[in-house]
Design an enzyme around this catalytic site. Structure first.
Site, short mmCIF file in Angstrom:
data_model
loop_
_atom_site.label_atom_id
_atom_site.label_comp_id
_atom_site.label_asym_id
_atom_site.label_seq_id
_atom_site.Cartn_x
_atom_site.Cartn_y
_atom_site.Cartn_z
N GLU A 163 0.63 -1.28 0.02
CA GLU A 163 -0.15 0.02 0.00
C GLU A 163 1.00 1.23 -0.14
O GLU A 163 0.59 2.22 -0.40
CB GLU A 163 -0.89 -0.01 1.27
CG GLU A 163 -2.00 -0.80 1.31
CD GLU A 163 -1.62 -2.34 1.88
OE1 GLU A 163 -0.27 -2.52 2.15
OE2 GLU A 163 -2.46 -2.93 2.21
N GLN B 234 19.02 -2.27 9.10
CA GLN B 234 19.68 -2.31 7.84
C GLN B 234 18.88 -2.88 6.81
O GLN B 234 18.98 -2.16 5.47
CB GLN B 234 20.85 -3.33 7.92
CG GLN B 234 21.78 -2.95 8.96
CD GLN B 234 23.06 -3.95 9.11
OE1 GLN B 234 23.68 -4.42 8.02
NE2 GLN B 234 23.80 -4.06 10.29
N LYS C 43 27.75 1.44 13.76
CA LYS C 43 27.48 0.12 12.74
C LYS C 43 26.29 0.67 11.97
O LYS C 43 26.25 0.33 10.79
CB LYS C 43 27.08 -0.87 13.64
CG LYS C 43 27.14 -2.27 13.26
CD LYS C 43 27.11 -3.14 14.04
CE LYS C 43 26.68 -4.47 13.50
NZ LYS C 43 26.47 -5.48 14.46
N CYS D 61 -20.45 13.68 25.69
CA CYS D 61 -21.04 13.26 24.56
C CYS D 61 -22.23 12.14 25.06
O CYS D 61 -23.13 12.19 25.54
CB CYS D 61 -20.06 12.79 23.42
SG CYS D 61 -20.90 12.88 21.89
N HIS E 129 -16.95 17.38 22.46
CA HIS E 129 -15.95 16.46 22.91
C HIS E 129 -14.82 17.49 23.41
O HIS E 129 -13.79 18.03 22.58
CB HIS E 129 -15.31 15.77 21.81
CG HIS E 129 -16.20 14.19 21.74
ND1 HIS E 129 -15.88 13.28 22.35
CD2 HIS E 129 -17.13 14.43 20.73
CE1 HIS E 129 -16.97 12.43 22.05
NE2 HIS E 129 -17.58 12.99 21.32
N GLU F 253 -12.17 17.14 24.89
CA GLU F 253 -10.69 16.52 24.83
C GLU F 253 -9.84 16.91 23.57
O GLU F 253 -8.71 16.82 23.37
CB GLU F 253 -10.75 15.24 25.06
CG GLU F 253 -11.49 14.28 23.86
CD GLU F 253 -12.81 13.94 24.18
OE1 GLU F 253 -13.54 14.94 24.80
OE2 GLU F 253 -13.39 13.11 23.73
N1 GLN Z 1 -23.67 7.63 20.04
C1 GLN Z 1 -23.92 9.18 20.55
C2 GLN Z 1 -24.25 9.92 19.29
O1 GLN Z 1 -24.27 9.55 18.16
C3 GLN Z 1 -22.81 9.80 21.22
C4 GLN Z 1 -21.60 10.08 20.28
C5 GLN Z 1 -20.57 10.33 21.02
O2 GLN Z 1 -20.50 9.74 22.16
N2 GLN Z 1 -19.58 10.55 20.43
O3 GLN Z 1 -24.85 10.91 19.29
#
Ligand code: GLN
Length: 539
Positions: free
Chosen positions: A151, A194, A225, A378, A513, A515
């Protein structure tokens, strides 16, 4: 526009999961902290158009960019290390390359020519690489997979051609490889490296820097090496020994002397990164004075890769609060509620599908009833609403249409049309194909005054966070929630984006989210507040 971008190609040898993403991010960090503008591109040689429909168990987390692309988790590392936001142009797959070449062929753009891997596929690859580099002094290109994979061939050919086009001082090729320790011989073995470099050179690419991954430090002789066998300068074998935090890697690269070969090959007049702030944060990750334990309730427990960004975000929050965040994984399919009592906080992350839902709801109920600091992200927020509806509002059949399509009390339901993050109207049904029908990317969220959420975000009125979901909280139940002590603390065009309990130390749910926007140098506000509250209510 004259393209003055210098390119750094990062390939991998011997086996996958060697940390090419961290190596690329670390090199990017060094260049950025030396004052250069840097972007990073990840190429994924699989046929899927994007990782959006791939199982997190197989592929790890799907990282969502601000402009709503579902990308490889390495893009998350790039953003976290470089403290910047990238876009859909920072990741592409073979699926996307073929899709656009075939679409153009159908439109007749190739004027009757026979479409071939060379030059048509390779030209499309080169065009996308150049587009990603446009406007930056450096573009680091990380090729997924391992040299020798079928690939990967068109990409290596495109890289070879680019080096020819751009000139030697504008292209640096780095090969990341494994130097395994063989116990029986008590030796580090260089042969796989190598062979891997030989394979690259057969294709026409001679790497100028070799990054070796090994469990042990490499002796000077072993490095020499490798340098001799792989035809690189004697200072250009850089060992990336396993580090106790990934954020230490840029600093380790400096100690291993990576700066001089980079500067030499790319003819840079200076390469002096300022790593003072970074160094300080790394020290805080490695030797914090406080600690807390957070229960992480999820079903993909065997693979931490599925929740990469969230685990990193907890590390960022911890580093900034001088706190070690011990994450206790709790399997939602096999939950033992007694174990939750001693935790300082409970986190229910995002997720899809019905499996493990009951356990998550039980954990949420436990956090609510026992005043344990709670954050639901979420799916975690959606389940917090279902739990509240069932156990406080006494609506026993409350559910999400994700788990029960004909449910009589759909607290969480699917909106059929919505405006996406590019401003386009999208329509979907329960029968829509899976790929690309989610509400993805960054949206504004309006915060309610005096809420815990607003306080966490320094009393900002509007924040922007990223999304990846198909289902929403149903506004029909809004008044009932609000008159029973559950506040809607964040909204976006009438969509319920955040909730919190009024009579609880800290019980917050967010539809977005958080994060995805957390970085070592700027932790996400609500995750930082969650860790801070867990610390304040430590058992
Ligand atoms: N499954 C849920 C939705 O689609 C939450 C999605 C998630 O937690 N990212 O809304």
């Amino acid at each position: 526009m004259l393209n003055n971008t210098k390119y750094i190609f990062v390939t991998g040898g011997v086996l996958s999961s060697l940390g090419k993403g961290i190596s690329s991010s670390s090199i990017g960090t060094l260049l950025k902290n030396a004052g250069y503008s840097v972007s990073i591109l990840k190429i994924d040689p699989y046929i899927n158009v994007d990782p959006g429909t791939m199982s997190p168990l197989e592929h790890g987390e799907v990282f969502v960019t601000a402009d709503g692309a579902e990308t490889d988790l390495d893009i998350g590392h790039y953003e976290r290390f470089l403290n910047t936001s990238f876009s859909k142009n920072n990741n592409f797959t073979t699926g996307q390359i073929y899709l656009s070449v075939i679409e153009r062929e159908r439109k007749g753009d190739y004027l009757g020519k026979t479409i071939q891997i060379v030059p048509h596929i390779t030209d499309e690859i080169k065009a996308r690489i150049k587009r990603a580099g446009n406007g930056f002094e450096f573009l680091i290109v990380e090729l997924g997979g391992t040299v020798g994979d079928i690939e990967g061939m068109p990409y290596l050919e495109a890289m070879r051609q680019l080096k020819h086009e751009m000139g030697t001082h504008n292209v640096l090729s780095i090969h990341v490889t494994l130097v395994p320790y063989v116990k029986a011989a008590d030796e580090l073995k260089t042969k796989p490296t190598q062979h891997s470099v030989q394979e690259l050179r057969r294709i026409g690419i001679s790497p100028q820097i070799i990054i070796t991954r090994s469990e042990l430090p490499l002796s000077k002789d072993t490095k020499l090496k490798i340098a001799l066998a792989c035809d690189v300068d004697s200072d250009s074998v850089i060992n990336a020994e396993d580090a106790n935090t990934i954020y230490k890697c840029p600093i380790n690269f400096i100690s291993e002397g990576i700066l001089s070969p980079i500067a030499r090959v790319l003819s840079l007049s200076s390469l002096l990164p300022n790593m003072t702030e970074w160094d300080m944060l790394v020290k805080k990750i490695l030797s914090p004075t406080k600690n807390i334990s957070i229960g992480f309730v999820g079903k993909y427990l065997s693979l931490k890769e599925s929740y990469k960004s969230l685990l990193e975000a907890l590390t960022h929050a911890g580093a900034n609060l001088d706190t070690k965040v011990d994450v206790v994984f709790i399997d939602s399919e096999n939950i033992d509620l007694e174990k939750l009592y001693n935790l300082d906080g409970i986190l229910v992350p995002g997720g899809f599908g019905e499996r493990g839902i009951d356990g998550k709801i039980q954990a949420i109920q436990y956090a609510r009833e026992h005043n344990i600091v709670f954050l639901g992200i979420c799916l975690g927020m959606q389940l917090a609403l279902i739990e509240f509806a069932r156990n406080v509002l006494q609506i026993p059949n409350a559910n999400s249409t994700e788990f029960d399509k004909t449910c009589k009390n759909p607290i969480i339901y699917m909106i059929e049309d919505f405006i996406d993050s590019q401003g386009k109207k999208q329509v979907r049904t329960h029968n829509s194909p899976l790929g690309g029908t989610m509400r993805l990317g960054e949206y504004e969220c309006y915060l309610k005054n005096d809420s815990k959420l607003a306080k966490a975000y320094h009393n900002q009125k509007i924040i922007r966070e990223r999304h990846r979901h198909r289902y929403e909280a149903n506004p029909k139940y809004r008044d009932l929630f609000e008159s029973n002590g559950l506040m809607i603390s964040g909204e976006c065009n009438d969509l319920i984006e955040a909730i919190e309990l009024e009579n609880h130390p800290f019980f917050v749910g967010v539809q977005f989210h958080p994060e995805f926007t957390s970085r070592l140098q700027s932790p996400n506000a609500i995750i930082l507040e969650f860790v801070k509250q867990a610390l304040a209510h430590k058992k």
